[in-house]
Design a protein around this motif. Sequence first.
Motif, short mmCIF file in Angstrom:
data_model
loop_
_atom_site.label_atom_id
_atom_site.label_comp_id
_atom_site.label_asym_id
_atom_site.label_seq_id
_atom_site.Cartn_x
_atom_site.Cartn_y
_atom_site.Cartn_z
N THR A 163 128.56 -73.12 -107.75
CA THR A 163 127.77 -72.40 -106.74
C THR A 163 127.02 -73.40 -105.88
OG1 THR A 163 126.31 -70.49 -106.41
CG2 THR A 163 125.72 -71.98 -108.20
N GLU A 164 126.70 -72.95 -104.67
CA GLU A 164 126.22 -73.89 -103.66
C GLU A 164 124.70 -74.09 -103.66
OE1 GLU A 164 127.95 -73.14 -99.82
OE2 GLU A 164 126.68 -74.61 -98.82
N ALA A 165 124.30 -75.35 -103.45
CA ALA A 165 122.89 -75.65 -103.14
C ALA A 165 122.87 -75.97 -101.65
CB ALA A 165 122.41 -76.85 -103.94
N ILE A 181 127.83 -78.18 -108.86
CA ILE A 181 127.02 -77.85 -107.68
C ILE A 181 127.88 -78.08 -106.45
CG2 ILE A 181 124.96 -78.44 -106.34
CD1 ILE A 181 123.77 -79.52 -109.00
N GLN A 182 128.00 -77.07 -105.61
CA GLN A 182 128.76 -77.20 -104.36
C GLN A 182 127.82 -77.63 -103.24
OE1 GLN A 182 131.39 -73.89 -103.58
NE2 GLN A 182 131.02 -73.99 -101.39
N ILE A 183 128.27 -78.61 -102.47
CA ILE A 183 127.57 -78.94 -101.22
C ILE A 183 128.54 -78.58 -100.10
CG2 ILE A 183 126.60 -80.79 -99.78
CD1 ILE A 183 125.48 -82.05 -102.26
N ALA A 185 130.23 -77.58 -96.24
CA ALA A 185 130.65 -78.35 -95.07
C ALA A 185 129.47 -78.64 -94.13
CB ALA A 185 131.73 -77.58 -94.32
N ARG A 186 128.60 -77.63 -93.95
CA ARG A 186 127.48 -77.81 -93.03
C ARG A 186 126.47 -78.83 -93.54
NH1 ARG A 186 129.62 -73.39 -93.35
NH2 ARG A 186 130.11 -72.01 -91.62
N ASN A 187 126.50 -79.06 -94.84
CA ASN A 187 125.51 -79.97 -95.44
C ASN A 187 126.07 -81.34 -95.80
OD1 ASN A 187 122.86 -78.88 -95.58
ND2 ASN A 187 123.67 -77.26 -96.89
N VAL A 268 141.37 -78.50 -102.50
CA VAL A 268 141.55 -77.89 -101.18
C VAL A 268 141.02 -76.46 -101.22
CG1 VAL A 268 143.29 -76.97 -99.57
CG2 VAL A 268 143.45 -79.34 -100.38
N ASP A 269 140.27 -76.08 -100.18
CA ASP A 269 139.81 -74.71 -99.99
C ASP A 269 140.64 -74.12 -98.85
OD1 ASP A 269 138.59 -72.44 -98.96
OD2 ASP A 269 136.56 -73.23 -99.08
N PRO A 270 141.71 -73.36 -99.19
CA PRO A 270 142.57 -72.81 -98.14
C PRO A 270 141.92 -71.61 -97.45
CG PRO A 270 143.31 -72.05 -100.28
CD PRO A 270 142.14 -72.96 -100.54
N SER A 271 140.91 -71.00 -98.08
CA SER A 271 140.33 -69.76 -97.55
C SER A 271 139.53 -70.02 -96.28
CB SER A 271 139.42 -69.12 -98.60
OG SER A 271 140.10 -68.98 -99.82
N HIS A 272 138.60 -71.01 -96.35
CA HIS A 272 137.79 -71.31 -95.16
C HIS A 272 138.62 -72.01 -94.09
CE1 HIS A 272 134.69 -70.31 -98.07
NE2 HIS A 272 134.01 -69.90 -97.03
N ALA A 273 139.71 -72.66 -94.49
CA ALA A 273 140.59 -73.27 -93.51
C ALA A 273 141.32 -72.18 -92.72
CB ALA A 273 141.59 -74.19 -94.21
N VAL A 297 139.30 -70.99 -104.05
CA VAL A 297 139.86 -69.86 -103.32
C VAL A 297 138.91 -68.66 -103.37
CG1 VAL A 297 141.89 -68.35 -103.12
CG2 VAL A 297 142.13 -70.60 -104.14
N GLU A 298 138.78 -67.97 -102.22
CA GLU A 298 137.96 -66.76 -102.22
C GLU A 298 138.80 -65.53 -102.61
OE1 GLU A 298 134.22 -67.93 -99.37
OE2 GLU A 298 135.84 -66.81 -98.44
N VAL A 299 138.27 -64.79 -103.58
CA VAL A 299 138.94 -63.58 -104.08
C VAL A 299 137.88 -62.48 -104.16
CG1 VAL A 299 140.21 -62.56 -106.03
CG2 VAL A 299 140.51 -65.00 -105.50
C1 PEP Z 1 131.82 -71.33 -99.01
O1 PEP Z 1 132.49 -71.97 -99.85
O2 PEP Z 1 131.56 -70.13 -99.15
C2 PEP Z 1 131.41 -72.02 -97.76
C3 PEP Z 1 130.33 -71.62 -97.11
O3 PEP Z 1 132.25 -72.98 -97.40
P1 PEP Z 1 132.14 -74.12 -96.27
O4 PEP Z 1 130.91 -74.91 -96.62
O5 PEP Z 1 133.40 -74.89 -96.44
O6 PEP Z 1 132.04 -73.43 -94.95
#
Ligand code: PEP
Length: 332
Positions: A163-165, A181-183, A185-187, A268-273, A297-299
Motif C-alpha cells: 500500500t502507498e505512502a 510500501i509503495q511510492i 509515480a507522482r512521488n 510492471v504495472d500494466p493497469s496504469h499504463a 495489477v488492478e482488479v
Molecule cells: C496506484 O498504484 O494506484 C497509483 C496511483 O499508481 P501510479 O503512482 O503509478 O499512478
Amino acid sequence: MLVVMKNDASETQVQAVIQEIEKMGYRGIPMPGIERTAVCIVGNKGPVEDAVLLTLDGVKETIRVTKPYKLVSRETQPEATIITIGDVRIGDGKPVLMAGPCAVESEEQALTIAHEVKEHGAQVFRGGAFKPMTSPYSFQGLGEDGLKILDKVRRETGLLIITEATDHTNIEVVEQYADIIQIGARNMHNYSLLRRAGQTTKPVLLKRSFAATIEELLMSAEYIMSGGNTRVILCERGIRTFADNTRNTLDLSAIPAIKEVSHLPILVDPSHAAGRRDYVIPLSKGAIAVGADGLLVEVHHDPPHALSDGMQSLYPEQFAELTWEIKNLKRW
Ligand code: PEP
Ligand code: MN
C-alpha cells in the motif's frame, strides 16, 4: 569507487576499510555479495585516491564506478537482488503477482477482491489507503481506517500487503501495516519521502514517474538505498508520450535496460499504463516475456462502481485468465 575485498576477507578487515574511507571524509557502505564483499564509497565529488586503500589487508582491488548511481548499480553488485518477504521471493526468476483494487473502499470490497485474487494466484494484495489523486474532488482514500482493513485482509487470507505512502508523514503509519510500501509515480521525485523510505525496515516498491528517464528512476532508488534500506523494488507503469490510445505508454524496453545496469528487481504495472482493462492482459504477457519480475495489477469485483480507476480494473475472471496466460509463458 568500489573497494573489492578478497574472498576470504574478515569482517574486521571490512570495518578497517570503512574506517579509512571515513577518515578521507566519505562514507563506506558494505555490499555483501555471493562471490565477494565490496565496500562502496559514497559522498565523494570527484575521483577518490585509492593508494592507501589498496595497501589495507583483505583488499583485492578498487574499481571506478562510472555511473552517477552507485548502490543500485550492477557495477557495485553483479548478482541480482532477491527480496524475500515471508514465502514470497521477488527477483528469483519466477514472476510475483500483486493484485487488488486501486483503493480500499470498504472491508467488504477489500475482502471480496482479496479472496478472488488469492484463488487465482496472487501472492500480494494491493490497495491504496492514501491516494494521490489528480483531482482534489476525487476519493482520497480511507486513510488509517483503510490500513486497518488491509491488516484484516492479511489475517484472513495470508496475502502480503502493498500500500502507498504519499508523504513523509503518513509513511509512519503505513509502515506499521504494510509488508511493502509503495511510492507512487507522482512521488518519485519527493526526496523527503525517499529519504524517509531509506530508514524503514519494510521493502519499498518505487514507481517510475511518467516523465522520468531510467537514470532518474535509479537515482531515486539510490536515495532509498543510501539511507540504509537495500530492499528496493522498481516498477515501470507507463510514461507520457504523444500516443493517445492509452493512458500512458508502457515502456517495455525499460525492463531489459534496467536489468543491464541495476541488480534491483523490476515489476510492471500494466493497469496504469493502459488505462483500459482490455489491454491489461496483452501488456502483462509482454512484460513477463521481456523479463519483468512480476506484475502489479488492478482488479475489482465491480469495476463500474469502483471509486477510482474502474476503467482499467480487471474483473476477477479476467485476472484468472491473466494468470493462466502468463503461466503458459513457462517462466514458472
Ligand atoms: C496506484 O498504484 O494506484 C497509483 C496511483 O499508481 P501510479 O503512482 O503509478 O499512478
Ligand atoms: Mn490506480
